[in-house]
Design a protein around this motif. Structure first.
Motif, mmCIF file in Angstrom:
data_model
loop_
_atom_site.group_PDB
_atom_site.id
_atom_site.type_symbol
_atom_site.label_atom_id
_atom_site.label_comp_id
_atom_site.label_asym_id
_atom_site.label_seq_id
_atom_site.Cartn_x
_atom_site.Cartn_y
_atom_site.Cartn_z
ATOM 1 N N ALA A 225 20.136 18.274 32.338
ATOM 2 C CA ALA A 225 20.654 19.432 33.064
ATOM 3 C C ALA A 225 19.601 20.532 33.080
ATOM 4 O O ALA A 225 19.340 21.168 32.060
ATOM 5 N N ASP A 226 18.981 20.751 34.236
ATOM 6 C CA ASP A 226 17.911 21.727 34.366
ATOM 7 C C ASP A 226 17.931 22.252 35.798
ATOM 8 O O ASP A 226 17.609 21.509 36.736
ATOM 9 N N VAL A 227 18.289 23.521 35.949
ATOM 10 C CA VAL A 227 18.385 24.107 37.293
ATOM 11 C C VAL A 227 17.029 24.122 37.975
ATOM 12 O O VAL A 227 16.918 23.824 39.172
ATOM 13 N N GLN A 228 15.971 24.463 37.244
ATOM 14 C CA GLN A 228 14.647 24.530 37.851
ATOM 15 C C GLN A 228 14.212 23.176 38.383
ATOM 16 O O GLN A 228 13.653 23.066 39.484
ATOM 17 N N LEU A 229 14.458 22.133 37.617
ATOM 18 C CA LEU A 229 14.119 20.781 38.057
ATOM 19 C C LEU A 229 14.949 20.397 39.277
ATOM 20 O O LEU A 229 14.423 19.855 40.260
ATOM 21 N N ALA A 230 16.242 20.687 39.225
ATOM 22 C CA ALA A 230 17.119 20.350 40.350
ATOM 23 C C ALA A 230 16.690 21.077 41.621
ATOM 24 O O ALA A 230 16.667 20.491 42.714
ATOM 25 N N TRP A 231 16.313 22.356 41.488
ATOM 26 C CA TRP A 231 15.883 23.129 42.665
ATOM 27 C C TRP A 231 14.601 22.558 43.251
ATOM 28 O O TRP A 231 14.431 22.511 44.472
ATOM 29 N N SER A 232 13.682 22.112 42.402
ATOM 30 C CA SER A 232 12.440 21.515 42.910
ATOM 31 C C SER A 232 12.715 20.216 43.654
ATOM 32 O O SER A 232 11.954 19.828 44.548
ATOM 33 N N LEU A 233 13.798 19.531 43.316
ATOM 34 C CA LEU A 233 14.134 18.265 43.956
ATOM 35 C C LEU A 233 14.893 18.436 45.263
ATOM 36 O O LEU A 233 14.697 17.658 46.206
ATOM 37 N N ILE A 234 15.760 19.455 45.332
ATOM 38 C CA ILE A 234 16.636 19.555 46.509
ATOM 39 C C ILE A 234 16.531 20.902 47.217
ATOM 40 O O ILE A 234 17.220 21.116 48.219
ATOM 41 N N VAL B 175 11.267 28.839 47.335
ATOM 42 C CA VAL B 175 10.523 29.560 46.298
ATOM 43 C C VAL B 175 10.506 28.693 45.041
ATOM 44 O O VAL B 175 11.474 27.988 44.742
ATOM 45 N N PRO B 176 9.414 28.707 44.293
ATOM 46 C CA PRO B 176 9.326 27.826 43.130
ATOM 47 C C PRO B 176 10.230 28.226 41.974
ATOM 48 O O PRO B 176 10.593 27.383 41.157
ATOM 49 N N CYS B 177 10.574 29.513 41.869
ATOM 50 C CA CYS B 177 11.473 29.956 40.811
ATOM 51 C C CYS B 177 12.137 31.255 41.251
ATOM 52 O O CYS B 177 11.782 31.833 42.273
ATOM 53 N N PHE B 178 13.118 31.699 40.484
ATOM 54 C CA PHE B 178 13.887 32.881 40.853
ATOM 55 C C PHE B 178 13.465 34.122 40.072
ATOM 56 O O PHE B 178 14.151 35.137 40.100
ATOM 57 N N GLN B 179 12.331 34.060 39.370
ATOM 58 C CA GLN B 179 11.784 35.223 38.661
ATOM 59 C C GLN B 179 10.768 35.895 39.574
ATOM 60 O O GLN B 179 9.686 35.352 39.813
ATOM 61 N N THR B 180 11.086 37.069 40.066
ATOM 62 C CA THR B 180 10.186 37.738 41.005
ATOM 63 C C THR B 180 8.860 38.125 40.360
ATOM 64 O O THR B 180 7.850 38.248 41.041
ATOM 65 N N LYS C 68 26.251 12.975 37.468
ATOM 66 C CA LYS C 68 25.373 14.133 37.642
ATOM 67 C C LYS C 68 25.843 14.911 38.865
ATOM 68 O O LYS C 68 26.119 14.319 39.917
ATOM 69 N N THR C 69 25.906 16.233 38.708
ATOM 70 C CA THR C 69 26.434 17.082 39.776
ATOM 71 C C THR C 69 25.597 18.350 39.890
ATOM 72 O O THR C 69 25.192 18.933 38.879
ATOM 73 N N ILE C 70 25.351 18.767 41.132
ATOM 74 C CA ILE C 70 24.683 20.042 41.411
ATOM 75 C C ILE C 70 25.613 20.860 42.286
ATOM 76 O O ILE C 70 26.028 20.402 43.356
ATOM 77 N N ARG C 71 25.958 22.065 41.841
ATOM 78 C CA ARG C 71 26.821 22.977 42.605
ATOM 79 C C ARG C 71 26.056 24.254 42.898
ATOM 80 O O ARG C 71 25.491 24.868 41.995
ATOM 81 N N ILE C 72 26.056 24.658 44.163
ATOM 82 C CA ILE C 72 25.334 25.852 44.590
ATOM 83 C C ILE C 72 26.244 26.721 45.439
ATOM 84 O O ILE C 72 26.918 26.226 46.351
ATOM 85 N N VAL D 143 24.899 17.216 33.864
ATOM 86 C CA VAL D 143 24.562 15.834 33.547
ATOM 87 C C VAL D 143 25.520 15.408 32.450
ATOM 88 O O VAL D 143 25.361 15.793 31.284
ATOM 89 N N ASP D 144 26.540 14.686 32.863
ATOM 90 C CA ASP D 144 27.684 14.404 31.990
ATOM 91 C C ASP D 144 28.264 15.727 31.485
ATOM 92 O O ASP D 144 28.636 16.569 32.274
ATOM 93 N N ASN D 145 28.277 15.972 30.166
ATOM 94 C CA ASN D 145 28.871 17.201 29.632
ATOM 95 C C ASN D 145 27.860 18.318 29.402
ATOM 96 O O ASN D 145 28.238 19.413 28.971
ATOM 97 N N ASP D 146 26.591 18.054 29.648
ATOM 98 C CA ASP D 146 25.573 19.091 29.508
ATOM 99 C C ASP D 146 25.484 19.885 30.807
ATOM 100 O O ASP D 146 25.551 19.316 31.903
ATOM 101 N N VAL D 147 25.298 21.194 30.689
ATOM 102 C CA VAL D 147 25.256 22.046 31.874
ATOM 103 C C VAL D 147 24.156 23.093 31.736
ATOM 104 O O VAL D 147 23.886 23.584 30.636
ATOM 105 N N ASP D 148 23.508 23.399 32.850
ATOM 106 C CA ASP D 148 22.540 24.490 32.931
ATOM 107 C C ASP D 148 22.935 25.342 34.125
ATOM 108 O O ASP D 148 23.268 24.821 35.195
ATOM 109 N N VAL D 149 22.932 26.673 33.932
ATOM 110 C CA VAL D 149 23.413 27.590 34.964
ATOM 111 C C VAL D 149 22.398 28.705 35.168
ATOM 112 O O VAL D 149 21.849 29.239 34.202
#
Length: 258
Positions: A14-23, A39-44, A122-126, A181-187
């Motif tokens: 579960a990694d938002v940064q990895l998921a964003w780079s993929l989709i 954008v590669p990340c959300f830190q300005t 595995k689930t991605i919600r945006i 990713v199963d019960n692990d979550v990154d937000v």
């Protein structure tokens, strides 16, 4: 929506940064109805993105070029911060005007993909709130022959004769990305009118016998073919501060002079 098998296999945890780079690019295509570079990340502070910002690329070694590895790239500052400082301090570094094409603060966008395989889910919600589109208020032909100071970046390993210029930016008021990713979550909660994606021009510079550099050619960039390994701008803050002529006033505004 069913998550692709490729994304499922690459999303090992579960990694938002990895998921964003993929989709990210696919999400933005649905959000904007255009092909947009995410954008590669959300830190300005790490990757400030706005109309007029310049992207520098590191020189690639022959080995990296032969292996077809993308260049290292980095967001720096605005184009007008590269304008050579007038020796007498009488002129001002001109800012490029910005135009708002779309501003929909009430708009809501949702994107959900999920897949289960071999007892693993595995689930991605945006969710994005609001939509704002801004761009440079000038024709790209108006950039031709503009003088820019980039020579010092050559010594730091960057290509000072080939730049990318952000010309159109897609932003939101706020948003939220969840990766399960199963019960692990990154937000990640996105706030403060954050940019999500951009379009850009490619600038080719020429150098005169006197050592002055100017924009010789401006071309559109196809987001689908643009590749990069992004550098954290915070790690290069001193180089940017020292190598851009109008950076004693630091932070993305239009030059030193008023």
């Amino acid at each position: 929506m069913l998550m692709s098998k490729t994304v499922f296999e690459k999303l090992q945890f579960a990694d938002v940064q990895l998921a964003w780079s993929l989709i990210g690019n696919e999400v933005l295509r649905r959000f904007t109805d255009e092909n947009v570079t995410a954008v590669p990340c959300f830190q300005t502070s790490a990757c400030p993105c706005g109309p007029g910002y310049v992207i520098l690329s590191k020189f690639r070694s022959f080995k990296r070029w032969f292996m077809r590895k993308p260049p290292y790239r980095m967001f720096t500052e605005c184009l007008w911060d590269y304008s050579p400082s007038p020796s007498d301090g009488s002129d001002t570094a001109p800012a490029i005007p910005i135009h708002t094409l779309c501003d929909r603060p009430a708009a809501t966008f949702r994107f959900i993909v999920s897949r289960s395989q071999k007892n693993e889910t595995k689930t991605i919600r945006i969710v994005f709130q609001g939509k704002r589109v801004t761009e440079l208020d000038l024709q790209k032909e108006n950039l031709l022959n503009m003088k820019l100071s980039t020579m010092l970046f050559d010594d730091a390993g960057f290509d000072g004769l080939e730049l990318h210029l952000v010309n159109k930016v897609f932003s939101i008021d706020r948003g939220r990305i969840e990766v399960w990713v199963d019960n692990d979550v990154d937000v990640v909660n996105i706030r403060d009118h954050s940019p999500l994606g951009f379009r850009m021009y490619k600038l080719w510079l020429c150098e005169t016998e006197a050592g002055e550099r100017y924009i010789d050619l401006v071309g559109d960039v196809k987001s689908k073919s643009f590749r990069a390994l992004w550098l954290n701008r915070e790690n290069y803050s001193q180089i940017i501060r020292n190598f851009i002529p109008n950076q004693s006033k630091y932070g993305g505004e239009a030059g030193d002079f008023r």
